[in-house]
Design an enzyme around this catalytic site. Structure first.
Site, PDB file in Angstrom:
ATOM      1  N   SER A 174       3.854  10.832   8.773  1.00 34.01           N
ATOM      2  CA  SER A 174       3.749  10.779   7.308  1.00 34.01           C
ATOM      3  C   SER A 174       4.871  11.520   6.595  1.00 34.01           C
ATOM      4  CB  SER A 174       2.418  11.387   6.860  1.00 34.01           C
ATOM      5  OG  SER A 174       1.357  10.891   7.635  1.00 34.01           O
TER       6      SER A 174
ATOM      7  N   HIS B 106       2.968   4.176  -3.603  1.00 31.40           N
ATOM      8  CA  HIS B 106       3.426   5.541  -3.864  1.00 31.40           C
ATOM      9  C   HIS B 106       4.742   5.534  -4.655  1.00 31.40           C
ATOM     10  CE1 HIS B 106       0.618   7.966  -1.550  1.00 31.40           C
ATOM     11  NE2 HIS B 106       0.789   7.229  -0.472  1.00 31.40           N
TER      12      HIS B 106
ATOM     13  N   HIS C  19       3.603   4.285  12.752  1.00 30.40           N
ATOM     14  CA  HIS C  19       3.955   4.108  11.344  1.00 30.40           C
ATOM     15  C   HIS C  19       5.010   5.154  10.998  1.00 30.40           C
ATOM     16  CE1 HIS C  19       2.820   3.610   6.937  1.00 30.40           C
ATOM     17  NE2 HIS C  19       3.221   4.864   6.906  1.00 30.40           N
TER      18      HIS C  19
ATOM     19  N   ARG D 145       0.844  -1.190   0.000  1.00 26.06           N
ATOM     20  CA  ARG D 145       0.000   0.000   0.000  1.00 26.06           C
ATOM     21  C   ARG D 145       0.887   1.250   0.000  1.00 26.06           C
ATOM     22  NH1 ARG D 145      -0.472   4.478   2.645  1.00 26.06           N
ATOM     23  NH2 ARG D 145      -0.156   3.398   4.610  1.00 26.06           N
ATOM     24  N   ASP D 146       1.772   1.406   0.990  1.00 27.69           N
ATOM     25  CA  ASP D 146       2.655   2.578   1.003  1.00 27.69           C
ATOM     26  C   ASP D 146       3.643   2.487  -0.163  1.00 27.69           C
ATOM     27  OD1 ASP D 146       3.968   4.933   1.891  1.00 27.69           O
ATOM     28  OD2 ASP D 146       3.499   4.451   3.958  1.00 27.69           O
TER      29      ASP D 146
END
Lengths: 338, 338
Positions: free
Chosen positions: A167, A16, A194, A12-13
């Protein structure tokens, strides 16, 4: 031996990092190994989560339905997770569909001051007997007290855990300790962290989160993720095991898997100068690819765009600003060739 | 604002990453920028230091004399530094020559239990009015008390600072704090720290060293160095400035320089599975390249070689063991194809 829950958002990350162009073949290869090495939760999808595939944010190569249906078939012990930002993901189309396919863990995310928007999504998941976490993004932008207030809202909606995202990779260990320990003291549900690696702190910040009482950590294989990447999963697991924690993951199989995945499709991020500026100025890591593209197009320094994004406190979803800033820098003549 | 002294061994530790094949052109390009951005000390040479160019350790593309003579011409404010391991570097040939050329800072290094061998080299430098530091390598292998005892010997020989190297990238922040704080309390000279990134801890360990009282830090551009690399210089400087320390280095010029150097000749290391095994088992990072080569030749898993090197507590200079272990693993049939 103390147990820690590892959640793996590589697919998912990491989306990017490849502008959401992961192939179904590579995704399923990954899912199969994740199950084999004992990854507890595998999070998949567009970098910005369910329903985010779009012209503005980048279109996924594989649709949410195709992705989730196929991953569902591969996973038994590993739970299937998704990242859900209300606004991108509607309840009655996107979320209902994901729940129908059989997603196990739904991580409902908002900007760190916008917990309100997660209420209906979290409640919907809980009404349908699924695990729902609350996720607060860009957590460097507010104090520990604000995070506690926002997380308590999510807890009241039924969230079963709170994940704090750095983030922009902007936090230092002391910031992490302050934020996480305040949350742990003021919530009745587990807290997770995270990390992003813009300032080289992803592993150290993850350990500091544990020291402050967190019990859930996100990590991605080779750190594959937005910008400078995430906490490198196999390094994180190695260090946690060395410190005496149990993760349920087979480290030696994970290391072999990491080597194989790197030879197959995982690119390994590194901390470049743009990542440093992004981390120092607290800008969302997911902007790295679009900034790079637009900077080239307008012949301006990507570092200047990141600096300006930081000044304006732009957050995820406000991608329009990148173009506006590039245009304005280019008109001022602040281009690379000078 | 508290000042920290940064020493940059990019052109020395980075030599390991390219098997000592840095070209004079690239070295001089680097030296020119180092001077421009305000690097206080630039350390150059073969990965294993002065006089180490050899068939066994790898031959340098550029000889010590040619390297030092040319760098000397480029540097005015930036001091010219060398890494000197007695045994590789003789006093009356290598060291005398380096001093004649005009080297400013001589870092005399030994394994962490062998400070005795640095006595004559340190004394020689001090008799010739040069700055001499004592360097203890592979510091994870002994207790804080042993490091203090060894460092005190170096201090008694005339060393003007002590640098602790985490050569295998095996230390965690709590280990660094314990070791460095003990040294700071028991020495009358400054203490420095040289990190490796095998467990993702290079920046965090460097900060922890500062917190424990260290005032000198090593960092390399993009982390260019043996194995998983060193503390990434531009990230380290960014974080130190963010924390309110002064380094005398221009961060924005350094970031531009890092981008340029990467486009020119710097390769960016990352933490692969071999680095993790090397860090977990405490094996010298400089073994990465020869292990990779020999593993391929004998069709054995480089991770198994590193594991075995750790079991046998092999240290730098004992490269012969790599071949012996590879041969023995290959005879046991422990090869990759199984």
């Amino acid at each position: 031996m103390k147990h820690l829950l590892i959640s793996d958002p590589t697919l998912r990350d990491g989306s990017h990092a490849v502008q959401h162009q992961l192939s179904l073949e590579n995704i399923l290869f990954y899912a199969e190994y994740a199950e084999k090495v004992g990854i507890p939760i595998l999070e998949v999808g567009h970098g910005n989560g369910l329903g985010a595939s779009s012209l503005q944010l980048g279109q996924s190569l594989v649709s949410d339905s195709e992705l989730l249906e196929n991953c569902r078939l591969k996973l038994t012990n590993t739970k299937l997770g998704i990242h859900v930002i209300p606004g991108f993901a509607t309840i009655h189309k996107d979320l209902k569909n994901a729940l129908d396919i059989g997603v196990d863990v739904i991580r409902v995310a908002s900007h760190c001051t916008e917990a309100d928007i997660t209420k209906r999504h979290i409640e919907y998941c809980r009404q349908h007997d699924r695990e729902a976490y609350g996720v607060l993004m860009m957590s460097h932008m507010v104090s520990a007290a604000v995070l506690v207030e926002q997380a308590q809202k999510m807890e009241s909606y039924g969230a079963q855990a709170i994940i704090i995202m750095d983030s922009a990779g902007a936090l230092l260990p002391s910031d992490v300790y302050e934020k996480i320990s305040n949350l742990v003291q003021n919530l009745n549900i587990p807290v997770g962290f995270h990390a992003h690696n813009n300032l080289g702190m992803a592993i150290a910040n993850s350990l500091e989160a544990i020291r402050a009482g967190a019990t859930i950590l996100d990590g991605t294989l080779r750190g594959f993720g937005a910008g400078a990447g995430n906490a490198q999963l196999e390094v994180l697991v190695a260090v946690l095991h060395k410190m005496g924690f149990d993760t349920g993951i087979d480290l030696y199989q994970l290391l072999d898997f990491a080597d194989l995945a790197e030879r197959t499709f995982i690119t390994t991020p590194h901390i470049n100068s743009v990542s440093v500026i992004s981390g120092l100025n607290g800008v969302f890591s997911g902007f790295a690819k679009p900034v790079e593209r637009i900077a080239k197009e307008y012949n301006v320094d990507p570092k200047d765009i990141f600096f300006e994004l930081g000044q304006r406190k732009v957050i995820a979803g406000q991608e329009d600003f990148i173009l506006e800033i590039a245009l304005s820098l280019s008109q001022k003549g602040l281009n690379i060739s000078e």
